[in-house]
Design a protein around this motif. Structure first.
Motif, PDB file in Angstrom:
ATOM      1  N   ALA A  72      33.534  23.544  50.748  1.00 56.11           N
ATOM      2  CA  ALA A  72      33.575  23.286  49.629  1.00 56.11           C
ATOM      3  C   ALA A  72      33.675  24.212  48.301  1.00 56.11           C
ATOM      4  O   ALA A  72      34.728  25.277  48.060  1.00 56.11           O
ATOM      5  N   PHE A  73      31.873  25.075  48.379  1.00 53.99           N
ATOM      6  CA  PHE A  73      31.491  26.501  47.337  1.00 53.99           C
ATOM      7  C   PHE A  73      32.222  27.423  48.308  1.00 53.99           C
ATOM      8  O   PHE A  73      33.366  27.536  47.697  1.00 53.99           O
ATOM      9  N   PHE A  74      32.913  27.684  49.476  1.00 58.30           N
ATOM     10  CA  PHE A  74      33.143  28.705  49.809  1.00 58.30           C
ATOM     11  C   PHE A  74      35.224  28.792  49.911  1.00 58.30           C
ATOM     12  O   PHE A  74      35.353  29.635  49.207  1.00 58.30           O
ATOM     13  N   LEU A  75      35.102  27.401  49.271  1.00 58.14           N
ATOM     14  CA  LEU A  75      37.152  27.302  49.633  1.00 58.14           C
ATOM     15  C   LEU A  75      37.247  27.663  48.143  1.00 58.14           C
ATOM     16  O   LEU A  75      37.723  28.681  47.655  1.00 58.14           O
ATOM     17  N   VAL A  76      36.091  26.993  47.015  1.00 57.51           N
ATOM     18  CA  VAL A  76      36.190  27.144  45.496  1.00 57.51           C
ATOM     19  C   VAL A  76      36.132  29.290  45.353  1.00 57.51           C
ATOM     20  O   VAL A  76      36.760  29.958  44.748  1.00 57.51           O
ATOM     21  N   ILE A  77      35.198  29.493  46.283  1.00 53.14           N
ATOM     22  CA  ILE A  77      34.905  31.420  46.070  1.00 53.14           C
ATOM     23  C   ILE A  77      36.478  32.181  46.038  1.00 53.14           C
ATOM     24  O   ILE A  77      37.026  32.757  46.136  1.00 53.14           O
ATOM     25  N   GLY A  78      36.760  31.012  47.164  1.00 52.52           N
ATOM     26  CA  GLY A  78      38.181  32.239  48.408  1.00 52.52           C
ATOM     27  C   GLY A  78      39.098  32.341  47.042  1.00 52.52           C
ATOM     28  O   GLY A  78      39.805  32.724  46.563  1.00 52.52           O
ATOM     29  N   VAL A  79      39.464  30.845  46.375  1.00 57.10           N
ATOM     30  CA  VAL A  79      40.515  30.728  45.639  1.00 57.10           C
ATOM     31  C   VAL A  79      40.408  31.427  44.037  1.00 57.10           C
ATOM     32  O   VAL A  79      40.922  31.187  43.859  1.00 57.10           O
ATOM     33  N   LEU A  80      39.333  31.095  43.885  1.00 54.49           N
ATOM     34  CA  LEU A  80      38.688  32.294  42.793  1.00 54.49           C
ATOM     35  C   LEU A  80      38.844  33.887  42.649  1.00 54.49           C
ATOM     36  O   LEU A  80      39.858  34.336  41.898  1.00 54.49           O
ATOM     37  N   ASN A  81      38.730  34.194  44.213  1.00 60.28           N
ATOM     38  CA  ASN A  81      38.692  34.959  44.559  1.00 60.28           C
ATOM     39  C   ASN A  81      40.261  36.161  44.644  1.00 60.28           C
ATOM     40  O   ASN A  81      40.920  36.839  44.174  1.00 60.28           O
ATOM     41  N   LEU A  82      41.605  35.112  44.885  1.00 67.75           N
ATOM     42  CA  LEU A  82      42.139  35.195  45.762  1.00 67.75           C
ATOM     43  C   LEU A  82      43.652  35.187  44.040  1.00 67.75           C
ATOM     44  O   LEU A  82      43.764  35.791  43.690  1.00 67.75           O
ATOM     45  N   ALA A  83      43.005  33.775  43.367  1.00 70.15           N
ATOM     46  CA  ALA A  83      43.636  34.282  42.096  1.00 70.15           C
ATOM     47  C   ALA A  83      43.572  35.394  41.298  1.00 70.15           C
ATOM     48  O   ALA A  83      44.309  36.161  40.438  1.00 70.15           O
ATOM     49  N   GLY A  84      42.224  35.932  41.352  1.00 72.81           N
ATOM     50  CA  GLY A  84      42.431  37.267  40.444  1.00 72.81           C
ATOM     51  C   GLY A  84      42.325  38.348  40.814  1.00 72.81           C
ATOM     52  O   GLY A  84      42.805  38.388  40.351  1.00 72.81           O
ATOM     53  N   GLY A  85      42.363  38.831  42.256  1.00 69.82           N
ATOM     54  CA  GLY A  85      43.313  39.487  43.117  1.00 69.82           C
ATOM     55  C   GLY A  85      44.113  39.910  42.755  1.00 69.82           C
ATOM     56  O   GLY A  85      45.104  40.690  42.266  1.00 69.82           O
ATOM     57  N   TYR A  86      45.195  38.617  42.502  1.00 73.37           N
ATOM     58  CA  TYR A  86      46.096  38.547  42.522  1.00 73.37           C
ATOM     59  C   TYR A  86      47.054  38.772  41.047  1.00 73.37           C
ATOM     60  O   TYR A  86      48.056  39.452  40.970  1.00 73.37           O
ATOM     61  N   TRP A  87      46.104  38.551  40.077  1.00 71.23           N
ATOM     62  CA  TRP A  87      46.313  38.685  38.601  1.00 71.23           C
ATOM     63  C   TRP A  87      45.877  39.695  38.730  1.00 71.23           C
ATOM     64  O   TRP A  87      46.858  40.279  37.947  1.00 71.23           O
ATOM     65  N   PHE A  88      45.016  40.764  39.367  1.00 72.93           N
ATOM     66  CA  PHE A  88      44.624  42.262  38.827  1.00 72.93           C
ATOM     67  C   PHE A  88      45.994  43.516  39.679  1.00 72.93           C
ATOM     68  O   PHE A  88      46.522  43.894  39.273  1.00 72.93           O
ATOM     69  N   LEU A  89      46.589  42.680  40.797  1.00 66.05           N
ATOM     70  CA  LEU A  89      47.688  43.418  41.200  1.00 66.05           C
ATOM     71  C   LEU A  89      48.724  42.804  40.470  1.00 66.05           C
ATOM     72  O   LEU A  89      49.800  44.386  40.438  1.00 66.05           O
ATOM     73  N   THR A  90      48.986  41.936  39.738  1.00 67.20           N
ATOM     74  CA  THR A  90      50.033  42.197  39.145  1.00 67.20           C
ATOM     75  C   THR A  90      50.340  42.646  37.505  1.00 67.20           C
ATOM     76  O   THR A  90      50.920  43.398  37.056  1.00 67.20           O
ATOM     77  N   ILE A  91      48.760  42.868  37.183  1.00 68.82           N
ATOM     78  CA  ILE A  91      48.114  43.869  36.129  1.00 68.82           C
ATOM     79  C   ILE A  91      49.216  45.722  36.435  1.00 68.82           C
ATOM     80  O   ILE A  91      49.395  46.313  35.573  1.00 68.82           O
ATOM     81  N   ALA A  92      48.759  45.895  37.661  1.00 70.38           N
ATOM     82  CA  ALA A  92      48.430  46.932  38.137  1.00 70.38           C
ATOM     83  C   ALA A  92      49.996  47.250  38.581  1.00 70.38           C
ATOM     84  O   ALA A  92      50.553  48.166  38.163  1.00 70.38           O
ATOM     85  N   ARG A  93      50.976  46.055  38.282  1.00 67.35           N
ATOM     86  CA  ARG A  93      52.437  45.990  38.701  1.00 67.35           C
ATOM     87  C   ARG A  93      52.826  46.693  38.340  1.00 67.35           C
ATOM     88  O   ARG A  93      53.915  46.969  37.591  1.00 67.35           O
ATOM     89  N   SER A  94      53.074  45.729  36.591  1.00 70.10           N
ATOM     90  CA  SER A  94      52.861  45.949  35.564  1.00 70.10           C
ATOM     91  C   SER A  94      53.231  47.229  34.781  1.00 70.10           C
ATOM     92  O   SER A  94      53.559  47.304  34.057  1.00 70.10           O
ATOM     93  N   ALA A  95      52.557  47.906  35.424  1.00 68.73           N
ATOM     94  CA  ALA A  95      51.831  49.585  34.658  1.00 68.73           C
ATOM     95  C   ALA A  95      53.080  50.023  34.582  1.00 68.73           C
ATOM     96  O   ALA A  95      54.170  50.492  35.377  1.00 68.73           O
ATOM     97  N   SER A  96      53.118  50.560  33.294  1.00 63.18           N
ATOM     98  CA  SER A  96      54.305  51.803  33.092  1.00 63.18           C
ATOM     99  C   SER A  96      53.879  52.668  34.017  1.00 63.18           C
ATOM    100  O   SER A  96      52.752  53.509  34.123  1.00 63.18           O
ATOM    101  N   PRO A  97      55.273  53.655  34.487  1.00 61.38           N
ATOM    102  CA  PRO A  97      54.827  55.010  35.122  1.00 61.38           C
ATOM    103  C   PRO A  97      53.915  56.325  34.912  1.00 61.38           C
ATOM    104  O   PRO A  97      54.503  56.284  33.268  1.00 61.38           O
ATOM    105  N   ARG A  98      53.384  56.636  34.793  1.00 61.73           N
ATOM    106  CA  ARG A  98      52.239  57.542  34.538  1.00 61.73           C
ATOM    107  C   ARG A  98      53.287  58.539  34.596  1.00 61.73           C
ATOM    108  O   ARG A  98      53.399  59.294  35.216  1.00 61.73           O
TER     109      ARG A  98
END
Length: 99
Positions: A72-98
């Protein structure tokens, strides 16, 4: 009569938590995320997703040996990392072009 200065319009405001998650606001994110990490969001997002996959895999492996607490510990850590990584990638994709 009081007027809210920074109130979003009904047409532009995301609907509920799902809308907020799918299109996170970029203006306030610089205060929530470390400035160096904010400049490298794609790298951090991919790293967190990879870490989440590894942690979830370890959790599934440990689950096969009936060590439920550690699994349960490793599964929770895995889910939290997946959610955080997806959130970071979503923010990066929504960036305006430089420019």
């Amino acid at each position: 009569m009081l007027q809210q200065v920074n109130a979003p319009n009904d047409s532009t405001a995301p609907k509920g938590l799902r809308g907020w998650w799918a299109s996170p606001p970029r203006s306030g994110m610089q205060r929530l995320i470390n400035p160096w990490a904010y400049r490298h969001l794609s790298l951090f997002g991919v790293t967190q997703v990879a870490g989440g996959i590894v942690a979830a895999g370890i959790g599934a492996f440990i689950l096969s040996y009936s060590a439920y607490g550690w699994a349960a510990f490793f599964l929770v850590i895995g889910v939290l990392n997946l959610a955080g990584g997806y959130w970071f990638l979503t923010i990066a994709r929504s960036a305006s072009p430089r420019t």
